[in-house]
Design a protein around this motif. Structure first.
Motif, mmCIF file in Angstrom:
data_model
loop_
_atom_site.group_PDB
_atom_site.id
_atom_site.type_symbol
_atom_site.label_atom_id
_atom_site.label_comp_id
_atom_site.label_asym_id
_atom_site.label_seq_id
_atom_site.Cartn_x
_atom_site.Cartn_y
_atom_site.Cartn_z
ATOM 1 N N LYS A 2 0.819 -1.216 0.000
ATOM 2 C CA LYS A 2 0.000 0.000 0.000
ATOM 3 C C LYS A 2 0.848 1.259 0.000
ATOM 4 O O LYS A 2 1.901 1.304 0.619
ATOM 5 N N TYR A 3 0.313 2.266 -0.634
ATOM 6 C CA TYR A 3 0.919 3.593 -0.535
ATOM 7 C C TYR A 3 0.395 4.258 0.738
ATOM 8 O O TYR A 3 -0.753 4.040 1.118
ATOM 9 N N LYS A 4 1.259 5.052 1.349
ATOM 10 C CA LYS A 4 0.888 5.634 2.638
ATOM 11 C C LYS A 4 0.545 7.132 2.518
ATOM 12 O O LYS A 4 1.257 7.875 1.837
ATOM 13 N N VAL A 5 -0.516 7.483 3.188
ATOM 14 C CA VAL A 5 -0.967 8.880 3.177
ATOM 15 C C VAL A 5 -1.087 9.394 4.614
ATOM 16 O O VAL A 5 -1.742 8.766 5.443
ATOM 17 N N VAL A 6 -0.433 10.499 4.906
ATOM 18 C CA VAL A 6 -0.629 11.169 6.192
ATOM 19 C C VAL A 6 -1.659 12.276 5.951
ATOM 20 O O VAL A 6 -1.471 13.126 5.083
ATOM 21 N N ILE A 7 -2.742 12.218 6.698
ATOM 22 C CA ILE A 7 -3.850 13.143 6.426
ATOM 23 C C ILE A 7 -4.263 13.875 7.705
ATOM 24 O O ILE A 7 -4.117 13.340 8.809
ATOM 25 N N ASN B 264 7.348 7.046 6.491
ATOM 26 C CA ASN B 264 7.827 7.008 5.115
ATOM 27 C C ASN B 264 6.657 7.095 4.129
ATOM 28 O O ASN B 264 6.500 6.254 3.230
ATOM 29 N N ALA B 265 5.839 8.104 4.333
ATOM 30 C CA ALA B 265 4.624 8.258 3.517
ATOM 31 C C ALA B 265 4.971 8.744 2.113
ATOM 32 O O ALA B 265 6.036 9.330 1.892
ATOM 33 N N GLN B 266 4.062 8.472 1.194
ATOM 34 C CA GLN B 266 4.222 9.010 -0.156
ATOM 35 C C GLN B 266 3.485 10.346 -0.292
ATOM 36 O O GLN B 266 3.892 11.212 -1.054
ATOM 37 N N PHE C 281 7.955 13.902 -0.718
ATOM 38 C CA PHE C 281 6.523 13.733 -0.484
ATOM 39 C C PHE C 281 5.687 14.485 -1.520
ATOM 40 O O PHE C 281 6.069 15.567 -1.960
ATOM 41 N N MET C 282 4.569 13.879 -1.854
ATOM 42 C CA MET C 282 3.582 14.572 -2.669
ATOM 43 C C MET C 282 2.598 15.240 -1.701
ATOM 44 O O MET C 282 2.138 14.593 -0.749
ATOM 45 N N VAL C 283 2.286 16.491 -1.923
ATOM 46 C CA VAL C 283 1.359 17.192 -1.031
ATOM 47 C C VAL C 283 0.074 17.485 -1.793
ATOM 48 O O VAL C 283 0.113 18.081 -2.883
ATOM 49 N N MET C 284 -1.030 17.020 -1.244
ATOM 50 C CA MET C 284 -2.315 17.355 -1.873
ATOM 51 C C MET C 284 -3.178 18.133 -0.876
ATOM 52 O O MET C 284 -3.092 17.939 0.334
ATOM 53 N N VAL C 285 -3.975 19.054 -1.422
ATOM 54 C CA VAL C 285 -4.774 19.940 -0.573
ATOM 55 C C VAL C 285 -6.246 19.945 -1.015
ATOM 56 O O VAL C 285 -6.555 19.661 -2.168
ATOM 57 N N ARG D 248 -2.917 9.461 -9.102
ATOM 58 C CA ARG D 248 -2.056 10.130 -10.080
ATOM 59 C C ARG D 248 -0.720 10.502 -9.436
ATOM 60 O O ARG D 248 0.346 10.316 -10.028
ATOM 61 N N LEU D 249 -0.774 10.970 -8.202
ATOM 62 C CA LEU D 249 0.453 11.408 -7.524
ATOM 63 C C LEU D 249 1.398 10.239 -7.233
ATOM 64 O O LEU D 249 2.597 10.371 -7.434
ATOM 65 N N VAL D 250 0.866 9.118 -6.771
ATOM 66 C CA VAL D 250 1.773 7.989 -6.497
ATOM 67 C C VAL D 250 2.307 7.423 -7.815
ATOM 68 O O VAL D 250 3.414 6.881 -7.863
ATOM 69 N N GLY D 251 1.524 7.580 -8.866
ATOM 70 C CA GLY D 251 2.010 7.186 -10.203
ATOM 71 C C GLY D 251 3.232 8.005 -10.567
ATOM 72 O O GLY D 251 4.217 7.496 -11.092
ATOM 73 N N LYS D 252 3.187 9.281 -10.217
ATOM 74 C CA LYS D 252 4.310 10.179 -10.497
ATOM 75 C C LYS D 252 5.551 9.751 -9.722
ATOM 76 O O LYS D 252 6.659 9.816 -10.220
#
Lengths: 227, 221
Positions: B89-94, B140-142, B173-177, B208-212
């Motif tokens: 799994k990809y990890k997301v800190v939210i 170690n989140a993505q 890290f990828m940052v999404m808002v 899309r971001l984890v693809g990047k």
């Protein structure tokens, strides 16, 4: 406070704050025509944006349009003024407008209400009632417990246009249903009055004729500096 | 099996928890493929609920009820899921940024991301910028996903990105808002990698971001 200017002015306002705005109009003696926009549009920022732009596009032969709206999400971003000056308050929503940011800010954990919000068809209470009708009491309670986790009290904003005592009674069932305490919170129509009369200083955003509302204008000062 | 998958999916969309539990138990007793039951039954139902939400046929209460049903089914099926059947799994800190406690949107994003097999570290509400960075480094989140309903929160979002830059770890890290006052232009201005207008779109953005990330890693190799 200044008195009304002679410039032709129209107000485009959210119906949620109709009672407060009408009082401000009476007290300032600024009899500007008001185009009311339904509060239900708040559900979708883009719908509200489109509606506001459509209202602005219809307005001609005035020198100034006053928007009695908070930023409401980013509903005001990219709005374009016609051949008139466009003025609106520098507040994120109309709760802040009625609480008066010069004296106090919003408190976390407080769900603010005025009768104007409660009368709105998409108010918290109406939506809760709809959910009960559709899915039953147990499910509705479960969902609203999740949705209101962060709230501890109902803040009844006393803007002097209604009886707080009556509103306390009216909202008692809401507080009970969501396990919130009730508290009257001092409100004001000072900001609304100044919106009508000016001066339009730092508390307001003024867009020149033909210009658009830029994102940087809607950000808190410090955030805009950092960009 | 195919019929049962459709029925599981229907139970989630139809917000029928009792039915979902009954069907999930049938999956166990009939020894059907657990992973398939989750993916093509429960998750499929949640995807359909998400589409109804996007087209304004469902609203937040409906989406929350569907997710309750999905979790009820998952609670039954997950103990039987062999570990190797679960993909990495990809990890997301939210979290909701500091100064703001409006977390309905954040919770919905969390649910939808979990549905899409992301591993979520939920820091809750009123989270200082520093905490996002510390947690993201620790696990170690993505992705770091930031939510706010208030314009004051927008500054905090910018602060998280600035902090990552100051520490020299921005590219890790990828940052999404997302949230009420947030727009694509704001995301662009503060240098966020992604913006989603709602919880359903958040899944597409995160994917899309984890693809990047994978793409850039391949280039580094």
């Amino acid at each position: 406070m200044k008195s009304c200017t002679s410039k032709n002015t129209i107000v485009v306002a959210c119906r949620t704050i109709a009672a407060e705005l009408n009082l401000a109009i009476r007290e300032t003696g600024c009899p500007y025509p008001v185009l009311w926009v339904d509060a239900g549009l708040h559900r979708s920022t883009s719908a509200l944006h489109s509606r506001l732009q459509a209202e602005l596009d219809r307005i001609e032969n005035v020198g100034r349009v006053i928007l009695a709206f908070g930023f409401c999400g980013h509903a005001l971003e990219d709005l374009t003024a016609g051949d008139f000056e466009l003025i609106f308050p520098r507040v994120d929503d109309c709760i802040t407008l009625l609480l008066d940011p010069t004296t106090q800010g919003k408190e976390m954990g407080t769900f603010y209400l005025t009768p104007g919000w409660l009368d709105n068809e998409i108010s918290l209470w109406n939506e809760y009632q709809q959910t009960i009708k559709r899915y039953g009491q147990t499910k509705a309670d479960h969902i609203y417990r999740i949705m209101l986790t962060g709230y501890r009290r109902l803040g009844l904003i006393d803007t002097s246009v209604y009886s707080v005592t009556e509103f306390m009674l009216k909202t008692r069932k809401i507080a009970a249903a969501f396990s919130l305490t009730q508290q009257a919170v001092p409100g004001t129509i000072r900001y609304l009055k100044k919106l009508l009369t000016g001066p339009w200083d730092d508390e307001f955003i003024v867009i020149a004729p033909g210009e658009s509302v830029g994102l940087e204008q809607l950000l808190p000062f410090s955030a805009a500096r950092n960009l | 099996m195919a019929k049962l998958l459709v029925e599981l999916s229907n139970a989630v969309v139809g917000m029928d928890e009792a039915r979902a539990i009954y069907l999930a138990e049938e999956v166990i007793t009939e020894k059907y493929n657990i992973y398939q039951a989750i993916e093509q039954g429960l998750v499929d139902g949640m995807d359909r609920a998400g589409k109804l939400f996007e087209t304004e046929k469902y609203f937040i209460p409906e989406l929350l009820m569907c997710s309750d049903v999905m979790y009820a089914g998952l609670d039954i099926l997950k103990p039987y899921l062999k570990v190797n059947q679960s993909a990495k799994k990809y990890k997301v800190v939210i979290g909701v940024v500091e100064g703001d406690t409006h977390d309905i949107g954040k919770n919905l994003v969390k649910i939808m991301l979990e549905t899409a097999e992301f591993e979520i570290y939920d820091l809750g509400r009123d989270v200082p910028p520093h905490d996002f960075v510390v947690k993201a480094k620790e696990v170690n989140a993505q992705i770091i996903a930031l939510s706010s309903l208030m314009t004051t929160g927008m500054e905090k979002m910018a602060n998280v990105i600035q902090l990552l830059q100051q520490l020299g770890i921005r590219e890790k890290f990828m940052v999404m808002v997302g949230g009420g006052p947030i727009s694509q232009s704001f995301a662009d201005q503060i240098g966020a990698d992604g913006y989603a207008k709602d919880a359903v779109e958040a899944v597409r953005v995160a994917q899309r971001l984890v693809g990047k990330i994978s793409f850039s890693c391949q280039w580094r190799i």
